[in-house]
Scaffold this motif. Structure first.
Motif, PDB file in Angstrom:
ATOM      1  N   GLY A 211       0.805  -1.220   0.000  1.00 26.14           N
ATOM      2  CA  GLY A 211       0.000   0.000   0.000  1.00 26.14           C
ATOM      3  C   GLY A 211       0.838   1.271   0.000  1.00 26.14           C
ATOM      4  N   ILE A 212       1.765   1.378   0.932  1.00 33.08           N
ATOM      5  CA  ILE A 212       2.603   2.579   1.005  1.00 33.08           C
ATOM      6  C   ILE A 212       3.732   2.480  -0.021  1.00 33.08           C
ATOM      7  CG2 ILE A 212       4.094   3.944   2.524  1.00 33.08           C
ATOM      8  CD1 ILE A 212       2.427   2.830   4.889  1.00 33.08           C
ATOM      9  N   GLY A 213       4.295   1.269  -0.162  1.00 36.65           N
ATOM     10  CA  GLY A 213       5.409   1.057  -1.094  1.00 36.65           C
ATOM     11  C   GLY A 213       5.078   1.506  -2.506  1.00 36.65           C
TER      12      GLY A 213
ATOM     13  N   TYR B  85       9.245  -7.580  -3.928  1.00 42.47           N
ATOM     14  CA  TYR B  85       7.993  -8.178  -3.441  1.00 42.47           C
ATOM     15  C   TYR B  85       8.270  -9.582  -2.929  1.00 42.47           C
ATOM     16  CZ  TYR B  85       7.867 -10.898  -7.793  1.00 42.47           C
ATOM     17  OH  TYR B  85       8.180 -11.749  -8.817  1.00 42.47           O
TER      18      TYR B  85
ATOM     19  N   ASP C   3      12.842 -12.453  -0.252  1.00 40.48           N
ATOM     20  CA  ASP C   3      12.360 -12.429   1.133  1.00 40.48           C
ATOM     21  C   ASP C   3      13.382 -11.666   1.968  1.00 40.48           C
ATOM     22  OD1 ASP C   3      11.710 -12.905   3.753  1.00 40.48           O
ATOM     23  OD2 ASP C   3      11.514 -15.087   3.532  1.00 40.48           O
TER      24      ASP C   3
ATOM     25  N   GLY D 160       7.088  -4.808   5.745  1.00 36.13           N
ATOM     26  CA  GLY D 160       6.741  -4.963   7.152  1.00 36.13           C
ATOM     27  C   GLY D 160       5.498  -5.806   7.329  1.00 36.13           C
TER      28      GLY D 160
ATOM     29  N   SER E  52       9.498   3.157   9.724  1.00 36.15           N
ATOM     30  CA  SER E  52       9.204   2.608  11.049  1.00 36.15           C
ATOM     31  C   SER E  52       7.727   2.835  11.349  1.00 36.15           C
ATOM     32  CB  SER E  52      10.124   3.287  12.064  1.00 36.15           C
ATOM     33  OG  SER E  52       9.852   2.867  13.370  1.00 36.15           O
TER      34      SER E  52
ATOM     35  N   TYR F  10       6.162  -5.810  17.330  1.00 36.12           N
ATOM     36  CA  TYR F  10       6.196  -4.743  16.320  1.00 36.12           C
ATOM     37  C   TYR F  10       6.839  -3.472  16.885  1.00 36.12           C
ATOM     38  CZ  TYR F  10       4.208  -1.763  12.548  1.00 36.12           C
ATOM     39  OH  TYR F  10       4.012  -0.894  11.503  1.00 36.12           O
TER      40      TYR F  10
ATOM     41  N   GLY G 260       2.057   7.509  11.388  1.00 35.17           N
ATOM     42  CA  GLY G 260       0.917   7.095  12.206  1.00 35.17           C
ATOM     43  C   GLY G 260       0.025   6.201  11.357  1.00 35.17           C
ATOM     44  N   TYR G 261      -1.270   6.236  11.615  1.00 37.87           N
ATOM     45  CA  TYR G 261      -2.186   5.357  10.876  1.00 37.87           C
ATOM     46  C   TYR G 261      -2.480   5.916   9.482  1.00 37.87           C
ATOM     47  CZ  TYR G 261      -2.699   2.704  15.124  1.00 37.87           C
ATOM     48  OH  TYR G 261      -2.438   1.916  16.212  1.00 37.87           O
TER      49      TYR G 261
ATOM     50  N   MET H 226      -4.733  -2.345   4.791  1.00 39.57           N
ATOM     51  CA  MET H 226      -4.573  -2.920   6.127  1.00 39.57           C
ATOM     52  C   MET H 226      -5.441  -2.186   7.159  1.00 39.57           C
ATOM     53  SD  MET H 226      -0.846  -3.466   7.856  1.00 39.57           S
ATOM     54  CE  MET H 226      -0.690  -2.033   8.896  1.00 39.57           C
ATOM     55  N   VAL H 227      -5.390  -0.878   7.109  1.00 39.76           N
ATOM     56  CA  VAL H 227      -6.127  -0.089   8.099  1.00 39.76           C
ATOM     57  C   VAL H 227      -7.607   0.017   7.711  1.00 39.76           C
ATOM     58  CG1 VAL H 227      -6.314   2.214   9.142  1.00 39.76           C
ATOM     59  CG2 VAL H 227      -4.076   1.157   8.864  1.00 39.76           C
TER      60      VAL H 227
HETATM   61  P1  NAD Z   1       1.433  -3.594   3.130  1.00 39.75           P
HETATM   62  O1  NAD Z   1       1.120  -4.911   3.772  1.00 39.75           O
HETATM   63  O2  NAD Z   1       0.491  -3.074   2.110  1.00 39.75           O
HETATM   64  O3  NAD Z   1       2.893  -3.597   2.512  1.00 39.75           O
HETATM   65  C1  NAD Z   1       3.973  -4.299   3.058  1.00 39.75           C
HETATM   66  C2  NAD Z   1       4.580  -5.130   1.956  1.00 39.75           C
HETATM   67  O4  NAD Z   1       5.731  -5.832   2.475  1.00 39.75           O
HETATM   68  C3  NAD Z   1       3.611  -6.207   1.445  1.00 39.75           C
HETATM   69  O5  NAD Z   1       3.569  -6.179   0.036  1.00 39.75           O
HETATM   70  C4  NAD Z   1       4.203  -7.491   1.985  1.00 39.75           C
HETATM   71  O6  NAD Z   1       3.921  -8.655   1.257  1.00 39.75           O
HETATM   72  C5  NAD Z   1       5.691  -7.142   1.944  1.00 39.75           C
HETATM   73  N1  NAD Z   1       6.466  -8.089   2.736  1.00 39.75           N
HETATM   74  C6  NAD Z   1       6.085  -8.707   3.892  1.00 39.75           C
HETATM   75  N2  NAD Z   1       7.046  -9.551   4.284  1.00 39.75           N
HETATM   76  C7  NAD Z   1       8.042  -9.467   3.367  1.00 39.75           C
HETATM   77  C8  NAD Z   1       9.296 -10.126   3.216  1.00 39.75           C
HETATM   78  N3  NAD Z   1       9.710 -11.035   4.111  1.00 39.75           N
HETATM   79  N4  NAD Z   1      10.062  -9.818   2.136  1.00 39.75           N
HETATM   80  C9  NAD Z   1       9.650  -8.894   1.225  1.00 39.75           C
HETATM   81  N5  NAD Z   1       8.464  -8.254   1.323  1.00 39.75           N
HETATM   82  C10 NAD Z   1       7.677  -8.544   2.373  1.00 39.75           C
HETATM   83  O7  NAD Z   1       1.565  -2.561   4.342  1.00 39.75           O
HETATM   84  P2  NAD Z   1       1.778  -0.966   4.288  1.00 39.75           P
HETATM   85  O8  NAD Z   1       0.656  -0.387   5.056  1.00 39.75           O
HETATM   86  O9  NAD Z   1       2.051  -0.499   2.910  1.00 39.75           O
HETATM   87  O10 NAD Z   1       3.099  -0.836   5.204  1.00 39.75           O
HETATM   88  C11 NAD Z   1       4.386  -0.505   4.671  1.00 39.75           C
HETATM   89  C12 NAD Z   1       5.310  -0.192   5.841  1.00 39.75           C
HETATM   90  O11 NAD Z   1       4.777   0.913   6.587  1.00 39.75           O
HETATM   91  C13 NAD Z   1       5.440  -1.346   6.834  1.00 39.75           C
HETATM   92  O12 NAD Z   1       6.787  -1.436   7.254  1.00 39.75           O
HETATM   93  C14 NAD Z   1       4.536  -0.921   7.974  1.00 39.75           C
HETATM   94  O13 NAD Z   1       4.953  -1.502   9.197  1.00 39.75           O
HETATM   95  C15 NAD Z   1       4.705   0.574   7.947  1.00 39.75           C
HETATM   96  N6  NAD Z   1       3.605   1.327   8.556  1.00 39.75           N
HETATM   97  C16 NAD Z   1       2.315   1.213   8.122  1.00 39.75           C
HETATM   98  C17 NAD Z   1       1.303   1.940   8.716  1.00 39.75           C
HETATM   99  C18 NAD Z   1      -0.132   1.879   8.246  1.00 39.75           C
HETATM  100  O14 NAD Z   1      -0.995   2.501   8.879  1.00 39.75           O
HETATM  101  N7  NAD Z   1      -0.439   1.201   7.160  1.00 39.75           N
HETATM  102  C19 NAD Z   1       1.602   2.785   9.788  1.00 39.75           C
HETATM  103  C20 NAD Z   1       2.922   2.885  10.224  1.00 39.75           C
HETATM  104  C21 NAD Z   1       3.916   2.151   9.601  1.00 39.75           C
END
Ligand code: NAD
Length: 247
Positions: free
Chosen positions: A14-16, A34, A61, A90, A139, A153, A184-185, A190-191
């Protein structure tokens, strides 16, 4: 100047995804890492292409050292040395410590924290040797303030910033900056999948009264990756709508 090369771990998430687009808009060649079996890298790549974005995708991975070595090599073979690394992969596996299983602890530490070593180790020395680089660790506010049900976490995310501050000192004279972003959120799948009532109670705690858009995190990545941000290193950028305020 040659186009810079950026690698975003968890880049199809999502964020990536939004970070990849922001760095491409900045004129960089971008590789999205990925996790095979979980993420569909080629389908994501095709969908991005339909929107005009030409990304390289690399399976790997990041919780595994050897897989990270091979993944970074695949990026370098296709695009050249990595100039900007965004550690964004993450996971969460929440439980109170009473219920938390050993696997939940190790999985979250491996994916969120050990990954930062596994991938950064492959690129930091090269960046320093070439005299320019940006390492950006994604983070979380929960690494800054702790969160009920998230000892794994919160520990991993706090650990990321310790890594940031230590490496920042090692490479500061070489034109390489290392920084943390603590979101933050954010309004990602996910959220948004959290039941509306629970989500509303989370939002109620945020002074800004809303979730962040992923673009608000991606913009900070772009800012840190900029040439003009060379004096900013070892910092932890809080982007949380006021949910947690530190000194
Ligand atoms: P997301 O699940 O959409 O993206 C995370 C990506 O990491 C997924 O595509 C997942 O498959 C990949 N991944 C997981 N394990 C892996 C591995 N072993 N090797 C390679 N890739 C792997 O989640 P997101 O919301 O986009 O979060 C991105 C980052 O932002 C994370 O580190 C998360 O902890 C952090 N974050 C998210 C939020 C939020 O509200 N969504 C808030 C604070 C921090």
């Amino acid at each position: 100047m040659a186009e810079r090369v950026a690698l975003v771990t968890g880049g199809t998430g999502g964020i990536g995804t939004v970070i990849c687009r922001e760095l491409a808009d900045k004129g960089m060649k971008v590789a999205a890492n990925y996790l095979e079996g979980i993420d569909d890298g080629p389908a994501w790549q095709a969908a991005q292409k339909a929107d005009g974005y030409d990304f390289t995708v690399v399976a790997g991975d990041v919780s595994d050292f050897d897989s990270s070595v091979a993944m970074v090599k695949a990026v370098e073979d296709q695009l050249g040395p990595v100039d900007v690394l965004v550690n964004c992969a993450g996971i969460t596996k929440d439980a109170t410590i009473k219920k938390m299983q050993k696997e939940q602890w190790y999985d979250v530490i491996n994916v969120n924290l050990n990954s930062v070593f596994n991938v950064t180790k492959q690129v930091a020395t090269g960046m320093a040797d070439r005299g320019w680089g940006r390492i950006i660790n994604i983070s979380s506010v929960n690494g800054q303030k702790g969160q009920f049900g998230q000892v794994n976490y919160s520990a991993a995310k706090a650990g990321m910033h310790g890594f940031t501050m230590a490496l920042a000192q090692e490479v500061a004279r070489k034109g390489v900056t290392v920084n943390t972003i603590s979101p933050g959120y954010i309004a990602t799948q996910m959220v948004l999948a959290i039941p509306e009532k629970v989500r509303d109670s989370i939002v109620a705690q945020v002074p800004a009264g809303r979730l962040a858009e992923p673009s608000e995190i991606a913009w900070a990545v772009s800012f840190i990756a900029d040439d003009r941000s060379g004096f900013m290193t070892g910092a932890n950028l809080a982007i949380n709508g006021g949910l947690h305020m530190g000194p």
